[in-house]
Design an enzyme around this catalytic site. Structure first.
Site, PDB file in Angstrom:
ATOM      1  N   SER A  92       0.832  -1.210   0.000  1.00 30.33           N
ATOM      2  CA  SER A  92       0.000   0.000   0.000  1.00 30.33           C
ATOM      3  C   SER A  92       0.865   1.258   0.000  1.00 30.33           C
ATOM      4  O   SER A  92       0.600   2.215  -0.732  1.00 30.33           O
ATOM      5  CB  SER A  92      -0.887   0.013   1.251  1.00 30.33           C
ATOM      6  OG  SER A  92      -1.815  -1.036   1.207  1.00 30.33           O
ATOM      7  N   ARG A 121       1.572   4.241  -3.061  1.00 30.13           N
ATOM      8  CA  ARG A 121       1.327   5.656  -2.767  1.00 30.13           C
ATOM      9  C   ARG A 121       2.595   6.493  -2.905  1.00 30.13           C
ATOM     10  O   ARG A 121       2.523   7.675  -3.256  1.00 30.13           O
ATOM     11  CB  ARG A 121       0.723   5.787  -1.361  1.00 30.13           C
ATOM     12  CG  ARG A 121      -0.742   5.301  -1.303  1.00 30.13           C
ATOM     13  CD  ARG A 121      -1.140   4.953   0.115  1.00 30.13           C
ATOM     14  NE  ARG A 121      -2.564   4.673   0.296  1.00 30.13           N
ATOM     15  CZ  ARG A 121      -3.154   3.514   0.062  1.00 30.13           C
ATOM     16  NH1 ARG A 121      -2.457   2.488  -0.396  1.00 30.13           N
ATOM     17  NH2 ARG A 121      -4.448   3.352   0.287  1.00 30.13           N
ATOM     18  N   SER A 138     -13.635   0.859   2.952  1.00 28.59           N
ATOM     19  CA  SER A 138     -12.636   0.639   1.903  1.00 28.59           C
ATOM     20  C   SER A 138     -11.654   1.797   1.836  1.00 28.59           C
ATOM     21  O   SER A 138     -12.023   2.929   1.501  1.00 28.59           O
ATOM     22  CB  SER A 138     -13.306   0.462   0.539  1.00 28.59           C
ATOM     23  OG  SER A 138     -12.336   0.549  -0.481  1.00 28.59           O
ATOM     24  N   GLN A 173      -9.357   1.973  -0.300  1.00 39.81           N
ATOM     25  CA  GLN A 173      -9.118   2.298  -1.713  1.00 39.81           C
ATOM     26  C   GLN A 173     -10.114   3.344  -2.185  1.00 39.81           C
ATOM     27  O   GLN A 173      -9.751   4.298  -2.874  1.00 39.81           O
ATOM     28  CB  GLN A 173      -9.196   1.033  -2.563  1.00 39.81           C
ATOM     29  CG  GLN A 173      -8.064   0.065  -2.251  1.00 39.81           C
ATOM     30  CD  GLN A 173      -8.108  -1.196  -3.088  1.00 39.81           C
ATOM     31  OE1 GLN A 173      -9.113  -1.494  -3.727  1.00 39.81           O
ATOM     32  NE2 GLN A 173      -7.030  -1.945  -3.061  1.00 39.81           N
ATOM     33  N   ASP A 207      -6.602  -8.151   4.588  1.00 42.17           N
ATOM     34  CA  ASP A 207      -5.811  -8.956   3.650  1.00 42.17           C
ATOM     35  C   ASP A 207      -5.234 -10.221   4.284  1.00 42.17           C
ATOM     36  O   ASP A 207      -4.600 -11.027   3.604  1.00 42.17           O
ATOM     37  CB  ASP A 207      -4.664  -8.115   3.084  1.00 42.17           C
ATOM     38  CG  ASP A 207      -5.185  -7.000   2.176  1.00 42.17           C
ATOM     39  OD1 ASP A 207      -6.282  -7.162   1.603  1.00 42.17           O
ATOM     40  OD2 ASP A 207      -4.498  -5.973   2.048  1.00 42.17           O
TER      41      ASP A 207
HETATM   42  C1  S3P Z   1      -5.612  -1.344   0.116  1.00 47.30           C
HETATM   43  C2  S3P Z   1      -6.835  -1.410   0.708  1.00 47.30           C
HETATM   44  C3  S3P Z   1      -7.590  -2.660   0.925  1.00 47.30           C
HETATM   45  C4  S3P Z   1      -6.697  -3.882   0.776  1.00 47.30           C
HETATM   46  C5  S3P Z   1      -5.795  -3.790  -0.415  1.00 47.30           C
HETATM   47  C6  S3P Z   1      -4.914  -2.561  -0.332  1.00 47.30           C
HETATM   48  C7  S3P Z   1      -4.964  -0.037  -0.062  1.00 47.30           C
HETATM   49  O1  S3P Z   1      -8.641  -2.738  -0.004  1.00 47.30           O
HETATM   50  O2  S3P Z   1      -7.477  -5.045   0.685  1.00 47.30           O
HETATM   51  O3  S3P Z   1      -4.974  -4.934  -0.511  1.00 47.30           O
HETATM   52  O4  S3P Z   1      -3.754   0.004  -0.345  1.00 47.30           O
HETATM   53  O5  S3P Z   1      -5.655   0.988   0.090  1.00 47.30           O
HETATM   54  P1  S3P Z   1     -10.068  -2.055   0.332  1.00 47.30           P
HETATM   55  O6  S3P Z   1      -9.784  -0.719   0.795  1.00 47.30           O
HETATM   56  O7  S3P Z   1     -10.841  -2.070  -0.943  1.00 47.30           O
HETATM   57  O8  S3P Z   1     -10.667  -2.945   1.368  1.00 47.30           O
END
Ligand code: S3P
Length: 445
Positions: free
Chosen positions: A28, A32, A173, A175, A321
């Site tokens: 992650s 970024r 989420s 993301q 995860d």
């Molecule tokens: C992530 C957020 C998670 C995670 C993914 C990485 C991120 O997904 O499962 O492996 O880097 O923001 P969600 O936010 O959709 O749950």
């Protein structure tokens, strides 16, 4: 790229893991670091970068958008930022590979550009839901097309002017939260996102490191549009999600003591530690420190008896995860483990509830999938918890690694098919696993 790879994971007499190791960089944070470095003015130096296929996909997308990026060389990446409005149009489709994080965050980051973009991904990513991102972005004024089913490819029509919104996420989420906040950089006024439960906050923290003010008020994060990013250094900690395989491995393999170095312990990511401790695992955090705005520590884990638990739902987004390997831990516990409130697992790189339940059952475990979780009857009273056999990872990196860990308590070898994607998040997994005391072979088939 029609290569296929399987893992052959053998039980080991002695079952012992020992030593000290550092797993690769946080996925992650690696994504970024390139994204924010590209949008900054000045040169961003990244260390500890994950040299896995997912993070490399993000690097290549920004290269296609005209950003000069050096590396990765032994985890070092140099990003020559082009500023908020310096990305260049390209006719090339932007290939996010297997990386949901790349595609979803890019949707937010690219929604306010002057030019059109086409985002594509591999077979798994092409099945994943993108409406959860395009919907709030459309409310901001973005023009985004997906397939009728809301899946990639994703076309962004440039030249839209975005306005700030006040959005409540329908699901926990990071993301989606991040995509809306990144679009907020290009929007007029203030963009606010409220989350139903805390999710990883790397975007907010890293934006702060790049000099952008992100306000936090309870469950709401807000950003004012038009703020400029200033390049900075990013020290990427080891990924707690990759460490999780070794936390469980050492916890279930009797006699083990293992140290995991420089692991990111951001409180929005440590659900796996909390859940394993509730199950009775011995995990100690030592030498806590700060790495460019992210908390880091060394983790020491000792083998011990695990017990089945009802996993508190509040911990689900904080361990989202890690469930594939937590299911393996549950099978190695005494008694029943119940997971609820985890329907998000069905839309990850694979349907992790269905695929894990199938694999566990093939290995002799009583695992009952439910719409939002699983019920697993642990067999912790047995030294050999799993039978051997063949399980299909469905190309999901974390499922492949979870079943490799299961071999530590198996009666016979476990063959795991379709494991090439382990390289998306954990290049060098096999070598590191064997160094720690497991016995895994990657076979080209
Ligand atoms: C992530 C957020 C998670 C995670 C993914 C990485 C991120 O997904 O499962 O492996 O880097 O923001 P969600 O936010 O959709 O749950």
């Amino acid at each position: 790229m029609n290569q296929v790879q399987n893992f052959y994971a053998q039980p080991r007499a002695g079952h012992l893991l020992a030593g000290s190791l550092r797993v690769p960089g946080d996925k992650s944070i690696s994504h970024r670091s390139v994204m924010l470095g590209a949008l900054a003015t000045g040169v961003t130096e990244v260390s500890g970068f994950l040299e896995g296929a997912d993070a490399i996909s993000t690097m290549n997308v920004f290269r296609a958008l005209g950003v000069r990026i050096e590396g990765p060389h032994a985890g070092r990446v140099t990003v020559e930022g082009v500023g908020l409005h310096g990305l260049k149009a390209t006719n090339q489709a932007l290939d996010c590979g297997n990386a949901g994080t790349a595609m979803r965050l890019l949707m937010g980051l690219l929604a306010g550009q002057a030019f059109d973009c086409l985002l594509v991904g591999d077979e798994s990513l092409t099945k994943r839901p993108m409406k959860r991102v395009s919907m709030p972005l459309a409310l901001m004024g973005a023009k985004i097309e997906t397939t009728a089913g809301g899946t990639p490819p994703v076309r962004l029509i440039g030249g839209q002017s975005l306005n700030g919104i006040d959005y409540t996420l329908p699901m926990a989420s990071a993301q989606v939260k991040s995509a809306v906040l990144l679009a907020g950089l290009y929007a007029s006024g203030k963009t606010s996102v409220t989350e139903p439960a805390p999710t990883r906050d790397h975007t907010e923290r890293m934006l702060g490191g790049f000099g952008v003010k992100v306000q936090r008020d309870g469950a709401t994060a807000s950003i004012e549009g038009g703020q400029h990013l200033r390049a900075t250094a990013v020290d990427v900690p080891a990924d707690i999600s990759s460490s999780a395989f070794f936390l469980v491995a050492a916890a279930i393999a009797s006699g083990s003591t293992l140290t995991l170095e420089h692991v990111g312990i951001n409180p929005t990511r440590t659900g796996v530690i909390d859940i394993l401790r509730l199950m009775g695992a011995s995990i100690t955090l030592t030498n806590p420190r700060d790495a460019a705005g992210e908390p880091v520590a060394d983790l020491v884990v000792n083998a011990g008896e695990l017990r089945g638990i009802e996993i508190p739902e509040a911990l689900v987004p904080l361990a989202i995860d890690e469930f594939p390997v937590l299911f393996v831990a549950a099978a190695c516990a005494r008694g029943k483990t119940v997971l609820t409130g985890a329907e998000e697992l069905r839309v990850k790189e694979s349907d992790r509830i269905a695929v894990m339940a199938d694999g566990l059952r093939k290995l002799g475990i009583d695992a009952e999938p439910t719409p939002d979780g699983m019920v697993i009857q642990g067999r912790g009273e047995h030294r050999e918890v799993f039978s051997g056999g063949v399980v299909d990872s469905h190309g999901d990196h974390r499922i492949a690694m979870a079943f490799a860990v299961a071999s530590l308590r198996a009666a016979a070898p476990i063959t795991i098919t379709d494991t090439l994607n382990v390289g998306t998040s954990f290049p060098g997994f096999v070598e590191l696993a064997n160094r720690a005391g497991m016995q895994v072979t990657a076979l080209a088939v």
